[in-house]
Design an enzyme around this catalytic site. Structure first.
Site, PDB file in Angstrom:
ATOM      1  N   ASN A  32       1.418   4.085   0.407  1.00 31.71           N
ATOM      2  CA  ASN A  32       0.350   3.810  -0.553  1.00 31.71           C
ATOM      3  C   ASN A  32      -0.967   3.670   0.220  1.00 31.71           C
ATOM      4  O   ASN A  32      -1.674   2.679   0.104  1.00 31.71           O
ATOM      5  CB  ASN A  32       0.643   2.558  -1.375  1.00 31.71           C
ATOM      6  N   LEU A  33      -1.276   4.698   0.979  1.00 29.59           N
ATOM      7  CA  LEU A  33      -2.328   4.632   1.981  1.00 29.59           C
ATOM      8  C   LEU A  33      -3.722   4.529   1.361  1.00 29.59           C
ATOM      9  O   LEU A  33      -4.003   5.123   0.326  1.00 29.59           O
ATOM     10  CB  LEU A  33      -2.261   5.860   2.886  1.00 29.59           C
ATOM     11  N   HIS A  34      -4.581   3.774   2.039  1.00 30.47           N
ATOM     12  CA  HIS A  34      -5.977   3.615   1.633  1.00 30.47           C
ATOM     13  C   HIS A  34      -6.867   3.833   2.851  1.00 30.47           C
ATOM     14  O   HIS A  34      -6.388   4.192   3.944  1.00 30.47           O
ATOM     15  CB  HIS A  34      -6.207   2.230   1.012  1.00 30.47           C
ATOM     16  N   HIS A  37      -5.898   2.339   6.271  1.00 33.06           N
ATOM     17  CA  HIS A  37      -4.895   3.076   7.034  1.00 33.06           C
ATOM     18  C   HIS A  37      -5.514   4.300   7.716  1.00 33.06           C
ATOM     19  O   HIS A  37      -5.225   4.593   8.878  1.00 33.06           O
ATOM     20  CB  HIS A  37      -3.768   3.549   6.109  1.00 33.06           C
ATOM     21  N   GLN A  61      11.942  -6.827   5.260  1.00 36.03           N
ATOM     22  CA  GLN A  61      10.826  -7.774   5.336  1.00 36.03           C
ATOM     23  C   GLN A  61      10.434  -8.325   3.968  1.00 36.03           C
ATOM     24  O   GLN A  61       9.426  -9.013   3.849  1.00 36.03           O
ATOM     25  CB  GLN A  61       9.621  -7.143   6.026  1.00 36.03           C
ATOM     26  N   LYS A 151      -6.382  -7.494   9.606  1.00 32.30           N
ATOM     27  CA  LYS A 151      -6.183  -8.237   8.361  1.00 32.30           C
ATOM     28  C   LYS A 151      -4.874  -9.029   8.408  1.00 32.30           C
ATOM     29  O   LYS A 151      -4.809 -10.177   7.989  1.00 32.30           O
ATOM     30  CB  LYS A 151      -6.170  -7.301   7.160  1.00 32.30           C
ATOM     31  N   ASP A 152      -3.834  -8.399   8.935  1.00 31.71           N
ATOM     32  CA  ASP A 152      -2.543  -9.069   9.105  1.00 31.71           C
ATOM     33  C   ASP A 152      -2.517  -9.711  10.496  1.00 31.71           C
ATOM     34  O   ASP A 152      -1.774  -9.275  11.378  1.00 31.71           O
ATOM     35  CB  ASP A 152      -1.405  -8.062   8.945  1.00 31.71           C
ATOM     36  N   SER A 187      -6.130  -3.387   0.860  1.00 33.85           N
ATOM     37  CA  SER A 187      -4.699  -3.652   0.924  1.00 33.85           C
ATOM     38  C   SER A 187      -3.991  -2.806  -0.112  1.00 33.85           C
ATOM     39  O   SER A 187      -4.529  -2.570  -1.210  1.00 33.85           O
ATOM     40  CB  SER A 187      -4.416  -5.137   0.649  1.00 33.85           C
TER      41      SER A 187
END
Length: 286
Positions: A32-34, A37, A61, A151-152, A187
């Site tokens: 679900n790339l944005h 990415h 996960q 972000k992560d 995200s």
């Protein structure tokens, strides 16, 4: 762009590159790339001769009751976007390909202490699943450099620790968070937000910036700062999991003697769990 779904074909392709002495960069994703990415991929192109991107929604996960089944999957659109940024290889395996013995019988990798803090408290087993799949992918791709978004931030530190502890010969390259004009961090889960919620969601970043500014002004009661911002988020309709001032290097609770800090937050807005962080360096009084 090569699109590969088998471990054997991936290994064979990478082996061919190595015989030509080509360097390899790796960008692991859940699809679900944005634009965030794609920014990682562009940076990867700058750092290596060949770029591998993986798209795999990793079941290990996700905790029970989380959004594994509902997680947005857009493989055709992902492939098209990756072609647009000149990706060399897209690895899109099935769960059976990466977990041939089944999820209940697989070996796991776990990073202690770091995995139990912050998001780890609210998502039991999440970082064990992350560490395991990244370890497997590092073993398959054997990259010279792997790219992760800031972000992560907790995930980034966990991957760095895992790579160091297990002696992976890979450089972990952190890339700054890509944001919308409002400040909202990009995200894949932002697709869960309504139009109204998306405008509202930028408050999370503003609260982080306010907390950072308070610390820069010399406020040292970190618990008070945390409470204030949690109350602000709650009043706006968020359901915060945490808002915390930590040491940048190891995510231990920050104290007045610490200069390099990271402020991290996770909060629910509607169906979306949003995470974000802001780092800062404060001058210590002499």
């Amino acid at each position: 762009m090569l699109i590969i779904d088998s471990v054997a074909a991936l290994r064979e392709t990478v082996r061919g590159w190595r015989l030509k002495e080509l360097s390899v960069a790796f960008v692991p994703t859940m699809g679900n790339l944005h634009e965030g990415h794609l920014h990682l991929v562009r940076e990867a192109k700058r750092l290596a001769d060949r770029v591998v991107v993986s798209v795999f929604v990793n079941p290990t996960q996700f905790s029970p009751g989380e959004d594994f089944d509902a997680y947005p999957r857009t493989p055709a659109a992902d492939a098209e976007k990756l072609r647009g940024v000149a990706t060399d290889l897209l690895f899109m395996p099935s769960a059976g390909e990466l977990y041939p013995a089944g999820l209940g019988a697989t070996t796991f990798v776990e990073v202690p202490v770091l995995s139990d803090e912050l998001c780890g408290r609210f998502r039991p087993g999440h970082f064990r699943g992350v560490a395991t799949i990244v370890c497997k992918l590092f073993n398959l791709v054997q990259p010279d450099v792997a790219l992760f978004g800031e972000k992560d931030y907790q995930q980034l530190l966990i991957i760095r620790r895992m790579a160091a502890d297990l002696d992976f010969p890979v450089r972990i390259h952190a890339v700054p968070t890509v944001r919308e004009a409002s400040g909202l961090a990009l995200s894949s889960r932002n697709t869960y937000l309504t139009t109204e919620q998306k405008e509202q969601a930028a408050l999370l970043y503003r609260c982080l910036c306010r907390a950072a500014e308070a610390i820069r002004r010399g406020e040292l009661d970190f618990e008070r700062i945390e409470r204030q911002q949690i109350e602000t988020l709650q009043a706006a309709g968020f359901r915060p999991d945490y808002f915390s001032v930590r040491r940048e290097t190891d995510l231990a609770p920050a104290g007045p003697e610490d200069s390099c800090l990271v402020i991290l937050a996770a909060a629910w807005l509607g169906k979306a769990r949003l995470i974000d962080n802001v780092r800062l360096t404060r001058e210590l009084s002499r």
